[in-house]
Design an enzyme around this catalytic site. Sequence first.
Site, PDB file in Angstrom:
ATOM      1  N   GLY A 162       8.354  32.791 -42.844  1.00  0.00           N
ATOM      2  CA  GLY A 162       6.976  32.803 -43.316  1.00  0.00           C
ATOM      3  C   GLY A 162       6.140  31.679 -42.744  1.00  0.00           C
ATOM      4  N   THR A 201      -4.201  29.849 -34.107  1.00  0.00           N
ATOM      5  CA  THR A 201      -2.816  30.320 -34.058  1.00  0.00           C
ATOM      6  C   THR A 201      -2.732  31.785 -33.680  1.00  0.00           C
ATOM      7  OG1 THR A 201      -2.132  28.691 -35.717  1.00  0.00           O
ATOM      8  CG2 THR A 201      -0.713  30.609 -35.428  1.00  0.00           C
ATOM      9  N   GLU A 244      18.396  38.270 -44.365  1.00  0.00           N
ATOM     10  CA  GLU A 244      17.279  38.152 -45.314  1.00  0.00           C
ATOM     11  C   GLU A 244      17.803  37.742 -46.681  1.00  0.00           C
ATOM     12  OE1 GLU A 244      14.244  37.989 -47.687  1.00  0.00           O
ATOM     13  OE2 GLU A 244      13.890  38.245 -45.531  1.00  0.00           O
ATOM     14  N   HIS A 264     -10.299  67.337 -34.782  1.00  0.00           N
ATOM     15  CA  HIS A 264      -9.004  68.001 -34.658  1.00  0.00           C
ATOM     16  C   HIS A 264      -8.687  68.223 -33.188  1.00  0.00           C
ATOM     17  CE1 HIS A 264      -5.737  70.788 -35.611  1.00  0.00           C
ATOM     18  NE2 HIS A 264      -6.249  71.614 -34.711  1.00  0.00           N
TER      19      HIS A 264
END
Length: 474
Positions: free
Chosen positions: A279, A43, A206, A451
Amino acid sequence: MQTLTFDVVTIGGGPGATPGAQLLAQQGQKVAIVEKGAGLGGTCLFEGCIPSKIFLESAARIRAIGVDAGFGVQGAHFDTINLDRIRARKQEILAKRAGGAQVACDKLGITVIQGVADLLDPHHVTVQTANHESILLEAKTLIIAPGSVSRPLEVPGADNEGLWTSQEALELAEIPKTLCIIGGGYIGMELATLYHALGSQVHILEAGPRILLTEDPGIAEHLVQTWQKTGVSIPIETGITLDAIESTGKALGHQRVHYRAATGEVRILEADRVLIAVGRAPATPQLRWDRVGITLGARKEVPVNEFYQTVVPSIYAPGDVNGEVMLAHAATRQSLIAAQQILGRTTVPNALVVPHVVFTDPEIAAVGADSRDLAAHPQWAMTSWPYRQDARALIMGDAEGFAQMIWDQKTHALLGLQVIGAEAGELIEEATYIITHHGTLESLVESIHPHPTLNEVVSELAAHALDEAERPEE
């Protein structure tokens, strides 16, 4: 019916099966993988994380054009969105990934069978091949990793023709003018980011009290605030109760969503497309578990032990199918742990420290404990650090993000990290490593970070937390 014999047979060719299968083959095991899809990858590769990130990369390029003027690039623009090219790019990447997995399996002598498998007993699997042949596979051990499917929505009209799940949304066959997304989890929020960038008017519904319920509340709130600040016009309604979905008949996919707002007010929202993103669920219904003596859990998941072994000693179930951590990278690690157990290399496994990333804009990444764990652990502390203190973030034009760290005030152990901002997914790995190996704030501070880079957000955060730890109590 032809019978083929192996040491190990896997059902599924995704991250819950293939890595373990390859390890077993490397150690001399005779292995077969049964995959019902177009190729190895599961998937994640064909319907989930990889296609969505390919498309989101195109969306990021579109958004970047909109801010180029701030970098001194005047008049930057694009003429049109070429959906054919975006889809073709997706297919090119998927073919490379699936082809690479197939080549690796071929080199290891793994037999890959394209077909639909089912369980017969703890040592036998039946397969209907893509060529409509029936074969029987016999094995000492079975690894069952069929993955997951989109979780269904239990309301009238949830099976209407033209409704989208993430699978249809990631076909990118069209850019709807209006898109209603039901579900404010990571899938819904990522697809909202994608389709808004492509030009859709997106509206999110939601049922929970907020979006991204699995994330730290402060992180989720910061995403909403950033969208508001940067002019991302995506209405978000939380606490809603969905009543029904109704086809309007105006066009295929055009729907009316009937729902009640958190106030109780009855509302109707019309959209050219409705995407259900509530979900994922383990892909267990397709298999006859009763034949092997396995009883599924309350969420239709396969119960497993710490080695991802089921109650049937010859059967393992790593990945989404056990419902523990439904992420591709977790499935990969579980697959390898299961393979080690099959090889007899039993060790005491540590609890998996699993990072995750939400590919919204701004990006979100997290690992370990977050602010919700503080109440139960008085000795823990949380320290945050803004992106605007980092040189690289300013150079990139991202000063709105921040990172927060959970740590133990007594031992200085690093317990969790959450980041929202540019390249958050790249910043989470160092903390994942340190938490996995029980490291401390000092582990971060004493490592030199180049940096100017965004990695300094995390190192400066750790230094700031360490300064708080060493500060005398007032």
